[in-house]
Write a protein that holds these residues in place. Structure first.
Motif, PDB file in Angstrom:
ATOM      1  N   HIS A   1       0.860  -1.179   0.000  1.00  0.00           N
ATOM      2  CA  HIS A   1       0.000   0.000   0.000  1.00  0.00           C
ATOM      3  C   HIS A   1       0.893   1.224   0.000  1.00  0.00           C
ATOM      4  CE1 HIS A   1      -3.123  -2.768   2.083  1.00  0.00           C
ATOM      5  NE2 HIS A   1      -3.334  -2.728   0.775  1.00  0.00           N
ATOM      6  N   TYR A   2       0.749   2.062  -1.004  1.00  0.00           N
ATOM      7  CA  TYR A   2       1.642   3.194  -1.153  1.00  0.00           C
ATOM      8  C   TYR A   2       1.130   4.476  -0.503  1.00  0.00           C
ATOM      9  CZ  TYR A   2       4.105   0.202  -4.441  1.00  0.00           C
ATOM     10  OH  TYR A   2       4.803  -0.835  -5.006  1.00  0.00           O
ATOM     11  N   SER A   3      -0.065   4.443   0.044  1.00  0.00           N
ATOM     12  CA  SER A   3      -0.610   5.608   0.745  1.00  0.00           C
ATOM     13  C   SER A   3      -1.829   5.149   1.531  1.00  0.00           C
ATOM     14  CB  SER A   3      -1.000   6.706  -0.240  1.00  0.00           C
ATOM     15  OG  SER A   3      -2.119   6.307  -1.018  1.00  0.00           O
ATOM     16  N   MET A   4      -2.374   6.040   2.357  1.00  0.00           N
ATOM     17  CA  MET A   4      -3.571   5.686   3.117  1.00  0.00           C
ATOM     18  C   MET A   4      -4.783   5.565   2.207  1.00  0.00           C
ATOM     19  SD  MET A   4      -2.561   5.034   6.051  1.00  0.00           S
ATOM     20  CE  MET A   4      -4.187   4.685   6.725  1.00  0.00           C
ATOM     21  N   ILE A   5      -4.822   6.331   1.121  1.00  0.00           N
ATOM     22  CA  ILE A   5      -5.928   6.181   0.160  1.00  0.00           C
ATOM     23  C   ILE A   5      -5.844   4.820  -0.512  1.00  0.00           C
ATOM     24  CG2 ILE A   5      -6.861   7.043  -2.022  1.00  0.00           C
ATOM     25  CD1 ILE A   5      -6.218   9.840  -1.156  1.00  0.00           C
ATOM     26  N   HIS A   6      -4.635   4.416  -0.886  1.00  0.00           N
ATOM     27  CA  HIS A   6      -4.429   3.101  -1.490  1.00  0.00           C
ATOM     28  C   HIS A   6      -4.866   1.998  -0.523  1.00  0.00           C
ATOM     29  CE1 HIS A   6      -1.370   0.186  -3.576  1.00  0.00           C
ATOM     30  NE2 HIS A   6      -2.635  -0.145  -3.808  1.00  0.00           N
ATOM     31  N   LYS A   7      -4.490   2.157   0.743  1.00  0.00           N
ATOM     32  CA  LYS A   7      -4.858   1.174   1.753  1.00  0.00           C
ATOM     33  C   LYS A   7      -6.365   1.179   1.990  1.00  0.00           C
ATOM     34  CE  LYS A   7      -3.123  -0.491   6.207  1.00  0.00           C
ATOM     35  NZ  LYS A   7      -2.168  -0.230   7.299  1.00  0.00           N
ATOM     36  N   TYR A   8      -6.960   2.358   1.995  1.00  0.00           N
ATOM     37  CA  TYR A   8      -8.408   2.500   2.188  1.00  0.00           C
ATOM     38  C   TYR A   8      -9.186   1.772   1.084  1.00  0.00           C
ATOM     39  CZ  TYR A   8     -12.929   4.969   2.128  1.00  0.00           C
ATOM     40  OH  TYR A   8     -14.270   5.288   2.111  1.00  0.00           O
ATOM     41  N   VAL A   9      -8.745   1.928  -0.149  1.00  0.00           N
ATOM     42  CA  VAL A   9      -9.423   1.305  -1.287  1.00  0.00           C
ATOM     43  C   VAL A   9      -9.274  -0.214  -1.252  1.00  0.00           C
ATOM     44  CG1 VAL A   9      -9.399   1.099  -3.811  1.00  0.00           C
ATOM     45  CG2 VAL A   9      -9.203   3.347  -2.749  1.00  0.00           C
ATOM     46  N   ASN A  10      -8.084  -0.704  -0.888  1.00  0.00           N
ATOM     47  CA  ASN A  10      -7.818  -2.143  -0.922  1.00  0.00           C
ATOM     48  C   ASN A  10      -8.303  -2.891   0.314  1.00  0.00           C
ATOM     49  OD1 ASN A  10      -6.621  -1.775  -3.372  1.00  0.00           O
ATOM     50  ND2 ASN A  10      -4.587  -2.474  -2.766  1.00  0.00           N
ATOM     51  N   THR A  11      -8.864  -2.193   1.283  1.00  0.00           N
ATOM     52  CA  THR A  11      -9.359  -2.847   2.505  1.00  0.00           C
ATOM     53  C   THR A  11     -10.856  -2.583   2.692  1.00  0.00           C
ATOM     54  OG1 THR A  11      -8.639  -0.920   3.791  1.00  0.00           O
ATOM     55  CG2 THR A  11      -7.142  -2.804   3.698  1.00  0.00           C
ATOM     56  N   ASN A  12     -11.578  -2.625   1.580  1.00  0.00           N
ATOM     57  CA  ASN A  12     -13.038  -2.466   1.619  1.00  0.00           C
ATOM     58  C   ASN A  12     -13.420  -1.144   2.294  1.00  0.00           C
ATOM     59  OD1 ASN A  12     -15.776  -3.066   1.313  1.00  0.00           O
ATOM     60  ND2 ASN A  12     -15.866  -4.249   3.239  1.00  0.00           N
ATOM     61  N   ARG A  13     -12.861  -0.049   1.760  1.00  0.00           N
ATOM     62  CA  ARG A  13     -13.116   1.305   2.273  1.00  0.00           C
ATOM     63  C   ARG A  13     -12.738   1.428   3.747  1.00  0.00           C
ATOM     64  NH1 ARG A  13     -16.415   4.244  -1.126  1.00  0.00           N
ATOM     65  NH2 ARG A  13     -17.170   5.517   0.613  1.00  0.00           N
ATOM     66  N   GLY A  14     -11.676   0.706   4.121  1.00  0.00           N
ATOM     67  CA  GLY A  14     -11.182   0.792   5.487  1.00  0.00           C
ATOM     68  C   GLY A  14     -11.977  -0.004   6.498  1.00  0.00           C
ATOM     69  N   ASN A  15     -12.837  -0.887   6.033  1.00  0.00           N
ATOM     70  CA  ASN A  15     -13.690  -1.647   6.958  1.00  0.00           C
ATOM     71  C   ASN A  15     -13.118  -3.002   7.339  1.00  0.00           C
ATOM     72  OD1 ASN A  15     -15.799   0.288   7.121  1.00  0.00           O
ATOM     73  ND2 ASN A  15     -16.519  -0.353   5.086  1.00  0.00           N
ATOM     74  N   SER A  16     -12.094  -3.467   6.655  1.00  0.00           N
ATOM     75  CA  SER A  16     -11.525  -4.768   6.992  1.00  0.00           C
ATOM     76  C   SER A  16     -10.585  -4.641   8.189  1.00  0.00           C
ATOM     77  CB  SER A  16     -10.767  -5.344   5.793  1.00  0.00           C
ATOM     78  OG  SER A  16      -9.597  -4.595   5.548  1.00  0.00           O
ATOM     79  N   VAL A  17     -10.285  -5.791   8.799  1.00  0.00           N
ATOM     80  CA  VAL A  17      -9.447  -5.811  10.008  1.00  0.00           C
ATOM     81  C   VAL A  17      -8.048  -5.312   9.702  1.00  0.00           C
ATOM     82  CG1 VAL A  17      -8.484  -7.286  11.810  1.00  0.00           C
ATOM     83  CG2 VAL A  17     -10.785  -7.741  10.917  1.00  0.00           C
ATOM     84  N   GLY A  18      -7.561  -5.560   8.497  1.00  0.00           N
ATOM     85  CA  GLY A  18      -6.184  -5.213   8.158  1.00  0.00           C
ATOM     86  C   GLY A  18      -5.939  -3.740   7.935  1.00  0.00           C
ATOM     87  N   PHE A  19      -6.993  -2.920   7.993  1.00  0.00           N
ATOM     88  CA  PHE A  19      -6.800  -1.499   7.689  1.00  0.00           C
ATOM     89  C   PHE A  19      -5.879  -0.819   8.694  1.00  0.00           C
ATOM     90  CE2 PHE A  19      -8.028   2.979   8.156  1.00  0.00           C
ATOM     91  CZ  PHE A  19      -7.744   3.415   6.870  1.00  0.00           C
ATOM     92  N   ARG A  20      -6.068  -1.078   9.976  1.00  0.00           N
ATOM     93  CA  ARG A  20      -5.263  -0.413  11.003  1.00  0.00           C
ATOM     94  C   ARG A  20      -3.985  -1.177  11.324  1.00  0.00           C
ATOM     95  NH1 ARG A  20      -7.493   3.563  14.261  1.00  0.00           N
ATOM     96  NH2 ARG A  20      -9.609   4.156  13.728  1.00  0.00           N
ATOM     97  N   GLU A  21      -3.794  -2.329  10.705  1.00  0.00           N
ATOM     98  CA  GLU A  21      -2.592  -3.095  10.986  1.00  0.00           C
ATOM     99  C   GLU A  21      -1.410  -2.554  10.187  1.00  0.00           C
ATOM    100  OE1 GLU A  21      -3.452  -7.116  10.124  1.00  0.00           O
ATOM    101  OE2 GLU A  21      -4.723  -7.437  11.874  1.00  0.00           O
ATOM    102  N   GLY A  22      -0.254  -2.607  10.771  1.00  0.00           N
ATOM    103  CA  GLY A  22       0.936  -2.146  10.075  1.00  0.00           C
ATOM    104  C   GLY A  22       2.115  -2.108  11.018  1.00  0.00           C
ATOM    105  N   ASP A  23       3.306  -2.179  10.456  1.00  0.00           N
ATOM    106  CA  ASP A  23       4.514  -2.091  11.257  1.00  0.00           C
ATOM    107  C   ASP A  23       4.806  -0.618  11.577  1.00  0.00           C
ATOM    108  OD1 ASP A  23       5.894  -4.596   9.068  1.00  0.00           O
ATOM    109  OD2 ASP A  23       4.726  -4.839  10.910  1.00  0.00           O
ATOM    110  N   GLN A  24       5.826  -0.411  12.367  1.00  0.00           N
ATOM    111  CA  GLN A  24       6.245   0.967  12.660  1.00  0.00           C
ATOM    112  C   GLN A  24       6.673   1.636  11.368  1.00  0.00           C
ATOM    113  OE1 GLN A  24       6.207   2.693  15.588  1.00  0.00           O
ATOM    114  NE2 GLN A  24       6.789   4.441  14.349  1.00  0.00           N
ATOM    115  N   ASN A  25       6.264   2.890  11.192  1.00  0.00           N
ATOM    116  CA  ASN A  25       6.615   3.632   9.984  1.00  0.00           C
ATOM    117  C   ASN A  25       8.107   3.951   9.984  1.00  0.00           C
ATOM    118  OD1 ASN A  25       6.630   5.198   7.721  1.00  0.00           O
ATOM    119  ND2 ASN A  25       5.440   6.880   8.582  1.00  0.00           N
ATOM    120  N   PRO A  26       8.894   3.349   9.087  1.00  0.00           N
ATOM    121  CA  PRO A  26      10.336   3.627   9.074  1.00  0.00           C
ATOM    122  C   PRO A  26      10.593   5.090   8.715  1.00  0.00           C
ATOM    123  CG  PRO A  26       9.782   1.679   7.775  1.00  0.00           C
ATOM    124  CD  PRO A  26       8.501   2.392   8.071  1.00  0.00           C
TER     125      PRO A  26
END
Length: 316
Positions: free
Chosen positions: A275-300
């Motif tokens: 996911h290259y941005s939060m919009i990209h992540k929002y689109v690929n996680t069912n408009r941010g409704n899936s469990v994986g939306f808030r998951e992520g490692d520490q931002n390097p």
């Protein structure tokens, strides 16, 4: 035309370096004006305070301005503790959480103040005035030389020839200032090189993917600005027409507050997904409704540009 095209392309590809260079040049020019036109050392017991204020206070003001104009500062703070969550929002916890994320912002905000201090030290006017009133410098340069030496030391910023009347083993105040200035510049450049090398070595993506990522963010931002302008224009036209013509408003689809909040979250990198941005992540996680939306490692640190690009235009 080809040369103009090349110049524009060069400026776009090196806009960060050119931006920092412009800030440094403007800061150096401002320091020259201040030291030449405004600064007048009193040449008395107030030398230490007067010189220190001109050396440090403008640098501090530039540091604060660096925070104010940086887009990431406001992206971090905006909506971080809304009124409805005041009861559960701890200022100390919020501060602690964002301190690490503000490290890149602090590094950028330090460009102008460090430039001010370095240029001021090389010109030596501010340091010479402050050091001539410093008790430690006075005790070193005028040790066992009596009160007359101390009086002459106060007058050095107003009369350079007086420094010859104070023999000693120490460098002149002007030489001390320039030496400290060059050491400061060398230290900052070394630290900048080391930190850049470390952040690039810790990058979770390769060089070419990082380059593609930045191209994507640039295009996404351009399209977002265009689409947002069109959408806002149509919404404004509908509302104005309804107001003046008295018609019932037609249905109009616009993102909800929750949707805006989701794409405004700080970006977090997940090595399992691209996911290259939060919009990209929002689109690929069912408009941010899936469990994986808030998951992520520490931002390097090397990926800090993701949030900055999204707000680079206004800074707010």
């Amino acid at each position: 035309m080809d040369k103009l095209h090349w110049v524009l392309d060069f400026c776009i590809r090196h806009q960060t370096v050119l931006g920092y260079s412009m800030v440094s040049l403007l800061t150096a020019a401002s320091e020259h004006i201040f030291s030449s036109v405004v600064f007048r050392c009193p040449c008395n017991s107030g030398n230490m305070l007067y010189g220190s204020v001109f050396l440090i206070v403008p640098a501090f003001i530039l540091f604060l301005l660096g925070y104010m104009v940086n887009a990431r500062t406001w992206r971090l703070l905006t909506g971080s503790c809304p009124p409805e969550k005041c009861g559960s929002c701890s200022p100390w916890a919020t501060c602690t959480r964002y301190c690490f994320m503000l490290v890149p912002v602090t590094a950028r905000a330090l460009v102008a103040p460090i430039t001010w201090i370095a240029v001021a030290l090389l010109r030596a006017s501010f340091y010479e005035c402050a050091a001539s009133g410093n008790s430690m410098i006075k005790s070193l340069m005028c040790k066992d030389k009596g009160e007359e030496c101390q009086k002459l030391l106060f007058q050095i910023p107003c009369n350079e020839k007086l420094s010859q009347k104070i023999p000693g083993e120490f460098l002149s105040l002007q030489a001390q200032s320039q030496l400290i200035g060059w050491l400061l510049i060398a230290s900052i450049m070394t630290l900048a090189l080391i930190s850049t090398c470390v952040s690039r070595c810790l990058s979770p993506v390769s060089y070419l993917q990082l380059k593609f990522w930045k191209i994507y963010l640039k295009k996404e931002h351009e399209l977002f600005e265009t689409k947002a302008t069109e959408h806002a224009t149509r919404l404004a036209e509908r509302n104005i027409n309804c107001f003046f013509e008295g018609d019932d408003p037609a249905p109009f689809q616009t993102p909800s507050n929750e949707d805006w909040q989701k794409i405004s979250f700080l970006y977090t990198f997940n090595s399992q997904e691209q996911h290259y941005s939060m919009i990209h992540k929002y689109v690929n996680t069912n408009r941010g409704n899936s469990v994986g939306f808030r998951e992520g490692d520490q931002n390097p640190p090397v990926l800090g540009f993701v949030d900055e690009t999204n707000a680079s235009e206004s800074g707010f």
